[in-house]
Design a protein around this motif. Sequence first.
Motif, PDB file in Angstrom:
ATOM      1  N   ALA A   3      22.968  79.844  95.607  1.00  0.00           N
ATOM      2  CA  ALA A   3      23.629  80.363  96.805  1.00  0.00           C
ATOM      3  C   ALA A   3      23.309  79.214  97.805  1.00  0.00           C
ATOM      4  CB  ALA A   3      23.149  81.673  97.487  1.00  0.00           C
ATOM      5  N   VAL A   4      22.175  78.760  98.034  1.00  0.00           N
ATOM      6  CA  VAL A   4      21.886  77.653  99.020  1.00  0.00           C
ATOM      7  C   VAL A   4      22.461  76.526  98.422  1.00  0.00           C
ATOM      8  CG1 VAL A   4      20.002  76.252 100.081  1.00  0.00           C
ATOM      9  CG2 VAL A   4      19.781  78.747  99.729  1.00  0.00           C
ATOM     10  N   LEU A   5      22.489  75.937  97.359  1.00  0.00           N
ATOM     11  CA  LEU A   5      23.039  74.799  96.974  1.00  0.00           C
ATOM     12  C   LEU A   5      24.534  74.658  96.775  1.00  0.00           C
ATOM     13  CD1 LEU A   5      20.684  73.985  93.754  1.00  0.00           C
ATOM     14  CD2 LEU A   5      20.317  72.966  95.979  1.00  0.00           C
ATOM     15  N   ASP A   6      25.100  76.019  96.543  1.00  0.00           N
ATOM     16  CA  ASP A   6      26.474  76.121  96.590  1.00  0.00           C
ATOM     17  C   ASP A   6      26.913  75.650  98.270  1.00  0.00           C
ATOM     18  OD1 ASP A   6      26.693  76.338  93.934  1.00  0.00           O
ATOM     19  OD2 ASP A   6      27.094  78.636  93.930  1.00  0.00           O
ATOM     20  N   ALA A   7      26.084  76.365  99.193  1.00  0.00           N
ATOM     21  CA  ALA A   7      26.668  76.268 100.458  1.00  0.00           C
ATOM     22  C   ALA A   7      26.284  75.048 101.005  1.00  0.00           C
ATOM     23  CB  ALA A   7      25.797  77.712 101.307  1.00  0.00           C
ATOM     24  N   ALA A   8      25.450  74.265 100.431  1.00  0.00           N
ATOM     25  CA  ALA A   8      25.262  72.898 100.897  1.00  0.00           C
ATOM     26  C   ALA A   8      26.342  71.754 100.875  1.00  0.00           C
ATOM     27  CB  ALA A   8      23.802  72.274 100.653  1.00  0.00           C
ATOM     28  N   PRO A   9      26.824  71.482 102.044  1.00  0.00           N
ATOM     29  CA  PRO A   9      28.129  70.560 101.607  1.00  0.00           C
ATOM     30  C   PRO A   9      27.502  69.324 100.772  1.00  0.00           C
ATOM     31  CG  PRO A   9      27.224  70.427 103.881  1.00  0.00           C
ATOM     32  CD  PRO A   9      26.400  71.203 103.248  1.00  0.00           C
ATOM     33  N   GLY A  10      28.442  69.028  99.674  1.00  0.00           N
ATOM     34  CA  GLY A  10      28.398  67.748  98.930  1.00  0.00           C
ATOM     35  C   GLY A  10      27.512  67.861  97.770  1.00  0.00           C
ATOM     36  N   VAL A  11      26.757  68.966  97.594  1.00  0.00           N
ATOM     37  CA  VAL A  11      25.793  68.795  96.487  1.00  0.00           C
ATOM     38  C   VAL A  11      26.104  69.301  95.249  1.00  0.00           C
ATOM     39  CG1 VAL A  11      23.924  70.265  95.812  1.00  0.00           C
ATOM     40  CG2 VAL A  11      23.703  69.526  98.374  1.00  0.00           C
ATOM     41  N   ALA A  12      25.899  68.380  94.386  1.00  0.00           N
ATOM     42  CA  ALA A  12      26.465  68.485  93.187  1.00  0.00           C
ATOM     43  C   ALA A  12      25.184  68.801  92.210  1.00  0.00           C
ATOM     44  CB  ALA A  12      27.147  67.296  92.569  1.00  0.00           C
ATOM     45  N   ALA A  13      24.941  70.108  91.951  1.00  0.00           N
ATOM     46  CA  ALA A  13      23.555  70.317  91.187  1.00  0.00           C
ATOM     47  C   ALA A  13      23.781  70.283  89.697  1.00  0.00           C
ATOM     48  CB  ALA A  13      23.262  71.891  91.511  1.00  0.00           C
ATOM     49  N   ARG A  14      22.354  69.705  88.869  1.00  0.00           N
ATOM     50  CA  ARG A  14      22.560  69.618  87.728  1.00  0.00           C
ATOM     51  C   ARG A  14      21.428  70.660  87.262  1.00  0.00           C
ATOM     52  NH1 ARG A  14      26.715  68.466  88.490  1.00  0.00           N
ATOM     53  NH2 ARG A  14      27.788  66.435  88.070  1.00  0.00           N
ATOM     54  N   GLY A  15      21.419  71.836  86.605  1.00  0.00           N
ATOM     55  CA  GLY A  15      20.339  72.787  86.337  1.00  0.00           C
ATOM     56  C   GLY A  15      19.972  72.246  84.991  1.00  0.00           C
ATOM     57  N   PHE A  16      18.749  71.204  84.699  1.00  0.00           N
ATOM     58  CA  PHE A  16      18.669  70.938  83.680  1.00  0.00           C
ATOM     59  C   PHE A  16      17.819  71.744  82.578  1.00  0.00           C
ATOM     60  CE2 PHE A  16      14.848  69.838  86.322  1.00  0.00           C
ATOM     61  CZ  PHE A  16      13.815  69.943  85.592  1.00  0.00           C
ATOM     62  N   SER A  17      17.266  72.985  83.066  1.00  0.00           N
ATOM     63  CA  SER A  17      16.879  74.003  82.013  1.00  0.00           C
ATOM     64  C   SER A  17      17.660  74.406  81.127  1.00  0.00           C
ATOM     65  CB  SER A  17      16.333  75.063  83.097  1.00  0.00           C
ATOM     66  OG  SER A  17      15.230  74.620  83.892  1.00  0.00           O
ATOM     67  N   THR A  18      19.112  73.979  81.289  1.00  0.00           N
ATOM     68  CA  THR A  18      19.994  74.439  80.371  1.00  0.00           C
ATOM     69  C   THR A  18      19.805  73.614  79.065  1.00  0.00           C
ATOM     70  OG1 THR A  18      21.610  74.992  82.256  1.00  0.00           O
ATOM     71  CG2 THR A  18      22.666  74.118  79.779  1.00  0.00           C
ATOM     72  N   LEU A  19      19.167  72.580  79.569  1.00  0.00           N
ATOM     73  CA  LEU A  19      19.397  71.643  78.302  1.00  0.00           C
ATOM     74  C   LEU A  19      17.868  71.340  77.532  1.00  0.00           C
ATOM     75  CD1 LEU A  19      21.832  68.937  79.060  1.00  0.00           C
ATOM     76  CD2 LEU A  19      21.992  70.631  77.386  1.00  0.00           C
ATOM     77  N   THR A  20      16.827  71.634  78.390  1.00  0.00           N
ATOM     78  CA  THR A  20      15.434  71.578  78.056  1.00  0.00           C
ATOM     79  C   THR A  20      14.637  72.895  77.913  1.00  0.00           C
ATOM     80  OG1 THR A  20      14.479  71.407  80.403  1.00  0.00           O
ATOM     81  CG2 THR A  20      15.385  69.402  79.329  1.00  0.00           C
TER      82      THR A  20
END
Lengths: 423, 395
Positions: free
Chosen positions: B316-333
């Motif tokens: 919720a916080v990352l989505d609301a922060a302007p310009g943030v492109a998040a990469r959740g690396f736990s998806t892959l590791t």
Amino acid sequence: MTKFKDHLGRPVVAVTGIGVVTSLGKGKAENWAALSAGKSGIHPITRFPVDHLSTRISGMVDFLPSSTKGASALTYDLAETAAEEAMTEAGLDVQDFGGPLFLASPPMELDWHDRFAIYNSGKDKPAPERLLEVARGLNSLDMFETSQFGSIADRLADRFGTTGLPITLSTACASGATAIQLGVEAIRRGECERALSIGADGSATAEALIRFSLLSALSTSNDVPQKASKPFSKDRDGFVLAEGSAALVLESLEAATARGATVLGILRGCGEKADDFHRTRSKPDASPAIAAVRAALADAGLSDTEIDYINAHGTSTPENDKMEHLSLSTVFGERISSIPVSSNKSMIGHTLSAAGAIEAAFSLMTMREGVIPPTINYDHPDPAIALDVVPNVKREASVRTVLSNSFGFGGQNTCLVMAREPV
Amino acid sequence: MNAHDVVITGIGLVSSLGEGPDAHWQKLTTPGVKPVLDAERFAPYTVHPLPEIDWNLQIAKRGDQRQMETWQRLGTYAAGLALDDAGIKDNEELCTTMDMVVAAGGGERDMAVDSDILAASETRNDRDVLLNEKLTTELRPTLFLAQLSNLLAGNISIVHKVTGSSRTFMGEEGAGVSAIETAAARIRSGQSTHMLVGGAFQTEHADMLLGYELAGYLHRGDWKPVWQRQGAEGGGVVTGSGGAFLVLESREHAEKRGHRIYATLGPVLSSRARRARGELQAGIEALIAKAQLQGGEVLTISGASGSHKATAAEKAVLDAAPGVAARGFSTLTGHMKEAQFPFAVALAALAIHHNAGYPPFAAGERDFAGAPETVLATAVGYHHFEGMALVGKAG
């Protein structure tokens, strides 16, 4: 005028509150009375059956409400009790400490009693699967928290209103000293005006005892428990597993002075050096311990001629005491035979993660009281260790400075230098 | 630019994706790369298993290898990779003056002994006596040390001769945050010139899963990317084995010896939100505010665990922060507990070094084109503690 900066231009760090719990009792008063009377807190184990055990004595803390409730609950109780005493003495709000927390505590594991309970409420499947299956059905936050390494500090942070992310650390038997060092460093770097450093260890379970037994580290002198811990004696045969805690309120001298707090002592220097020799044994030439002592002296801005008393690591294992003597005689030269060196562990046993903090607390009290606690059970001196161990009876002395040593399994060595007065 | 800036000069990584910074960069910048999963061995849980490792490459003596359980070996190995990468390995002068902070868990118990004791407990009521009887006879004497928290650091000293100082922090993701925060503070204050910092986690052990599952934190059923586990069966965490170590140096120290600088480590922020009072999301917002993102697109390497509440709050916080492109690396590791934050900082440093971002690790992550100026790394604990760091250009 008091100087608020040390020889390196860093804030001077004062101690304004001390709390202690050991097998000798709860609080500074009870502990000091016993310690200066040369009384031992080592006693037969009653917390669990001792069948099959070669060591049947310990310095467990058996008088707290959590003493029978497992390592996590007891470690928390010990830490909380000591911290409350320290904060009260410092004259601070016990719910709003207003500085960071550094906690030395043992690694956490699910208690065997919980493991049995989980296992036996499931059926059929092999243990690993069964434990997981029952656990997810239980969804027990209480049990979960006993298995999390950060939970005790998390609870203490809630309880005392410490600021920021609390640090839980382990440098084995040096942990308590490291917790103090981290607090000193945070104040020196100007990150905070005060810090709460705690060493607490309530992990003397049957399994812990057996683990140390299997490493041949423990005394098996079961017959007269209070005589079992005999640092620097010829017949020393291992350490005595023990529990306890100590908390120090550390404060920049400037902040302590500004709020009119009583200064109980000064944390002048910290030194550390790791050993790369072996997992349980120290380098035969004691070079890491020597380097740690020298680093602490240098950090304190003191020469080796300016130490009045040494609070030894003094575990009562054949190896440690020999190595410690070698390191001290190397650093202090011939003068070592005239510096009093005593081991609190002769009375309280080895409190592991808490030891460095407890022994720092006792070192500060030694300076304030002008009384050096003895090394008890010194009936058969080891001729290879020529030290003035303050044998068997306390000694009145004006002590201005103390070196306190902590040397851990895994090669982690930390030394602290404390002073009675600011410079 | 300051002589006491903290710069990253060595990276040691191990995960199910492979080992080393290059292998990770190659894999993670391949669009649509698939995670390595094992859904069988610990069913109904999926884990990201260790890759094949030739331990001899970083731990020369078999005797040393035998004295460690897998977790300690993994950490010692990853630490060796970082030292190698920094050009410090086998440099006696640099190793003996190097300070170390390790974020450690521990407790790789002997499952065979435990299972035997538990089986016997079904027919015996004198369980405390049973414990004494079995543990005194069946425990391998050196196992205690091989699973003990501070002995990962101890083994790094023994194997790699890093002996300036040795500290071990405990406490899940927060230990990794504090380790990096403290190491950076020591360098900035001039107290240390070069530091080894990191952690490892070996999940392929039932007790390591139990540590999460006592509070129902593990995801069950079909694997999903880290942001997409809300409402699925279980608690949302999929774990992985891995390790991440960094060599941090003062700029002056790194430049003097002429070693490559990957990136500069900016502010490291940490906090302990009182989650029981519902303060987590506000706590993460406060951290982001403190990070003072400079506007524009901000690549963010998120250590989100998948844990339902914590990951929802972070998202919720990352989505609301302007310009943030998040990469959740736990998806892959998978989630690597104490190693999670060091891993996030390492991936952030690699993006800076290569002057490029990562493609989305899963559907729903927004694109990031261009070259990152500053990369944000996060670790919001699955149960407690939060941290962030900003990683910027090398010079």
